[in-house]
Design an enzyme around this catalytic site. Structure first.
Site, PDB file in Angstrom:
ATOM      1  N   ASN A 154     -22.523   3.244  12.218  1.00  0.00           N
ATOM      2  CA  ASN A 154     -22.272   2.727  10.874  1.00  0.00           C
ATOM      3  C   ASN A 154     -22.215   1.198  10.940  1.00  0.00           C
ATOM      4  O   ASN A 154     -21.329   0.628  11.569  1.00  0.00           O
ATOM      5  CB  ASN A 154     -20.935   3.313  10.390  1.00  0.00           C
ATOM      6  CG  ASN A 154     -20.512   2.777   9.033  1.00  0.00           C
ATOM      7  OD1 ASN A 154     -20.694   1.606   8.726  1.00  0.00           O
ATOM      8  ND2 ASN A 154     -19.934   3.637   8.227  1.00  0.00           N
ATOM      9  N   ASP A 189     -10.847   7.147  13.843  1.00  0.00           N
ATOM     10  CA  ASP A 189     -10.849   8.192  12.838  1.00  0.00           C
ATOM     11  C   ASP A 189      -9.832   7.785  11.786  1.00  0.00           C
ATOM     12  O   ASP A 189      -8.783   7.216  12.112  1.00  0.00           O
ATOM     13  CB  ASP A 189     -10.484   9.557  13.431  1.00  0.00           C
ATOM     14  CG  ASP A 189     -10.836  10.690  12.466  1.00  0.00           C
ATOM     15  OD1 ASP A 189     -11.964  10.689  11.927  1.00  0.00           O
ATOM     16  OD2 ASP A 189      -9.992  11.570  12.223  1.00  0.00           O
ATOM     17  N   SER A 190     -10.164   8.026  10.547  1.00  0.00           N
ATOM     18  CA  SER A 190      -9.271   7.569   9.493  1.00  0.00           C
ATOM     19  C   SER A 190      -9.420   8.444   8.268  1.00  0.00           C
ATOM     20  O   SER A 190     -10.349   9.242   8.163  1.00  0.00           O
ATOM     21  CB  SER A 190      -9.588   6.117   9.147  1.00  0.00           C
ATOM     22  OG  SER A 190     -10.944   5.997   8.785  1.00  0.00           O
ATOM     23  N   HIS A 211      -6.161  -0.242   6.626  1.00  0.00           N
ATOM     24  CA  HIS A 211      -5.687   0.547   7.762  1.00  0.00           C
ATOM     25  C   HIS A 211      -6.524   0.265   9.006  1.00  0.00           C
ATOM     26  O   HIS A 211      -6.000   0.044  10.081  1.00  0.00           O
ATOM     27  CB  HIS A 211      -5.732   2.026   7.398  1.00  0.00           C
ATOM     28  CG  HIS A 211      -7.020   2.475   6.771  1.00  0.00           C
ATOM     29  ND1 HIS A 211      -7.621   1.792   5.728  1.00  0.00           N
ATOM     30  CD2 HIS A 211      -7.844   3.530   7.056  1.00  0.00           C
ATOM     31  CE1 HIS A 211      -8.744   2.421   5.397  1.00  0.00           C
ATOM     32  NE2 HIS A 211      -8.910   3.459   6.182  1.00  0.00           N
ATOM     33  N   ARG A 212      -7.852   0.225   8.857  1.00  0.00           N
ATOM     34  CA  ARG A 212      -8.691   0.007  10.042  1.00  0.00           C
ATOM     35  C   ARG A 212      -8.536  -1.405  10.567  1.00  0.00           C
ATOM     36  O   ARG A 212      -8.491  -1.634  11.780  1.00  0.00           O
ATOM     37  CB  ARG A 212     -10.166   0.320   9.758  1.00  0.00           C
ATOM     38  CG  ARG A 212     -10.972   0.347  11.071  1.00  0.00           C
ATOM     39  CD  ARG A 212     -12.426   0.775  10.922  1.00  0.00           C
ATOM     40  NE  ARG A 212     -12.527   2.050  10.276  1.00  0.00           N
ATOM     41  CZ  ARG A 212     -12.923   2.252   9.030  1.00  0.00           C
ATOM     42  NH1 ARG A 212     -13.298   1.234   8.279  1.00  0.00           N
ATOM     43  NH2 ARG A 212     -12.968   3.451   8.515  1.00  0.00           N
TER      44      ARG A 212
END
Lengths: 200, 200
Positions: free
Chosen positions: A9, A66-67, A183-184
């Site tokens: 990605n 992973d989120s 968050h990431r």
């Protein structure tokens, strides 16, 4: 150190490079995608499974993330099912109209219709794995679910998630604003802080 | 660095101190036990949950482990259910006679009766958690399930597990022999190797 990223990605890749290259890590892309079955029931486990699978194939220290979105009123759903929420049994399957993101959002808004408690959080786990050991870091962004989608930026549930302290949705923030609260972004900075203290 | 260990098991504590104190870590015990619900479906997740819960309470970098026996012919069971195998539905509940270890072993041998494929492995994950990030390390010990229990050392399934390359069961090995081949010994040495490269 050379670091493989378990994603193709381009958006994620750019974000990861921006945060990890300044501490002297060389971030490389996989030459091919691997299909990893995300059988974990948590973000940490799924990030670990991805990192592990890429490490096994490419034999390079591998970073995977992973989120997902955790909605309190839905008992934590969509959680680890965030990206395929439309197709799971919980809350009823949603017919695909438009993109996958749009379909997931439509299902979530349907389940949230009329609910007072709209609190939610984006959660991310990042794992760096090599040879039976590794690092992990987590990041969280608290906020609320809006009544309808707004904004063109980001991806996933960004158009219906309003971070705490903001009047805009995540999809209405600039990339720099999003990085600062996301968050990431937090998980990657946590990871970067940890790695900067280690000589691998 | 001061390191809390999320266990009050004296055997585990001794093993952890022996491996981590030589690299300059000060290993301390919790002043009280915390009941942590091990809701994870993997060893990594359960070790993380334990480390996280103790960190939240004591605010010290916390080391936790989770481990178990993975039997191929039983599709990976008892796995994360190793310590409470007798009371789960899979394979039928086993009435408690003698200790919990003895009851678990009796159930496992019942399910393995007459099976040709007796391959199994002990798996351990160790997690060191603090403030949204941390380290993890895994260890594995391959072997086979014997027909009946042998030996007085160790604990858990040790009397019916014969490590690869040995004629004795894990319960017949000396503590030093066990440390050298055991899953937890390997995981702890992996963790120690990682930590020795970091200045926390």
């Amino acid at each position: 150190m050379k670091l493989l990223v378990a994603t193709t990605n381009p958006g994620k890749l750019k974000e990861i490079k921006r945060i990890l290259e300044p501490i002297g890590l060389e971030v490389v892309e996989p030459t091919e995608n691997i299909e990893v079955e995300e059988t974990g029931t948590t973000f940490l486990e799924n990030a670990y499974l991805k990192a592990n699978a890429y490490y096994d194939k490419f034999k390079l220290p591998t970073l995977a993330d992973d989120s997902g979105l955790v909605v309190d009123a839905l008992g934590g759903y969509p959680g680890v099912y965030s990206s395929r929420f439309h197709e799971i049994e919980f809350g009823g399957k949603e017919p695909i109209i438009g993109s996958r993101d749009e379909t997931n959002i439509r299902k979530l808004l349907r389940l949230m219709k009329g609910r007072e408690d709209r609190s939610a959080r984006f959660v991310a786990f990042v794992v760096l794995y090599f040879n039976g050991k590794g690092f992990f870091a987590e990041g969280e962004c608290k906020g609320t679910i809006t009544e309808s989608p707004r904004g063109q930026g980001g991806f996933g549930y960004d158009p219906i998630f309003k971070p705490e302290g903001f009047k805009k949705t995540m999809a209405e923030l600039s990339p720099a604003e999003k990085d600062a609260v996301s968050h990431r972004g937090k998980a990657l900075r946590n990871m970067s802080e940890l790695l900067s203290k280690c000589k691998l």
